[in-house]
Write an enzyme that holds these catalytic residues in place. Sequence first.
Site, PDB file in Angstrom:
ATOM      1  N   PRO A   2      -9.331  16.797  18.749  1.00 60.87           N
ATOM      2  CA  PRO A   2      -8.286  15.819  18.922  1.00 60.87           C
ATOM      3  C   PRO A   2      -8.699  14.412  19.309  1.00 60.87           C
ATOM      4  O   PRO A   2      -9.419  14.191  20.274  1.00 60.87           O
ATOM      5  CB  PRO A   2      -7.533  16.392  20.127  1.00 60.87           C
ATOM      6  N   GLU A   3      -8.198  13.456  18.598  1.00 63.48           N
ATOM      7  CA  GLU A   3      -7.970  12.124  19.139  1.00 63.48           C
ATOM      8  C   GLU A   3      -6.447  12.002  19.102  1.00 63.48           C
ATOM      9  O   GLU A   3      -5.773  12.975  18.771  1.00 63.48           O
ATOM     10  CB  GLU A   3      -8.680  11.056  18.296  1.00 63.48           C
TER      11      GLU A   3
END
Length: 273
Positions: A2-3
Amino acid sequence: MPELPEVETVRRGLERLVLGRTILSVEVKVPKMVKTSYQSFLNELPSQRIQAMRRRGKYLIFDFGQLIMISHLRMEGKYLLFTDQVPTNKHFHLFFKLDDGFTLVYQDVRKFGTFDLLSKNQEEAYFTKKKLGPEPTKKAFKYASFERALMRSDKPIKPLLLDQKLVAGLGNIYVDEVLWAAKVHPETPARELSKAAMKRVHDQTITILQLGIEKGGSTIRTYRNALGEDGTMQDYLRVYGKTGQPCPRCASTIEKIKLGGRGTHLCPHCQKR
DNA sequence: TTTACTGTTGCAGT
DNA sequence: AACTGCAACAGTAA
């Protein structure tokens, strides 16, 4: 995973699939991932109803009304949803049985992910303590204060953007994309950027993270059937993972360097120090 | 077989 | 206070 765009994509998937569900039981295989009281986590989650799925920066927030569970996916955390039988998998670490018969599973090969169960009135202090910066939106991410902060720092711009204090949500992929789009060398000391360059970094941060959200995030190392892993943002990346390929703007060869311990992609012609 | 690398963050050391 | 390097962990690639 995740970003920010990937976390937002997971949030939307969970909102569609588990909103309104009540947790019947919780099983935790790796207690150390729970950062708040483990006993409270096990005791209080059953009977909680998911009233909203929210996000702040890269943090996912399960909102139960009075209580909230803050989930950070770190490098490789994923959510999967199973009906009936949950397959055996050594990387499945938390299991949330829901009142519709589904089981929400948290998978994390590296076990870096974290879980915090808080009362909602602790939420603000939680993010304040981390000094988490504003959401990367026009409304919350004000250029004037960003510029002031850059002028006060000698740090290279890339690690400064990565530490989440000036703006929340950039990670190693999107920061390289932002700096390429803004024509800024990642090692440039922040205060040495021209005002125009600072403005480009600010604007591209908003634009590119928004694009990432619209494209459903990017999937680099591919997995199947996890929530939020059908994004297409990888098709729009210009420098990340493009080492040795021509720059889309000037056809110079994309280089990879090491900066602050992170692999860093850049065009040596477009991004001068 | 080692070693380096990986979409992150927090902590221990200066 | 602010910075740097590294650890948490497991897998893959060279």
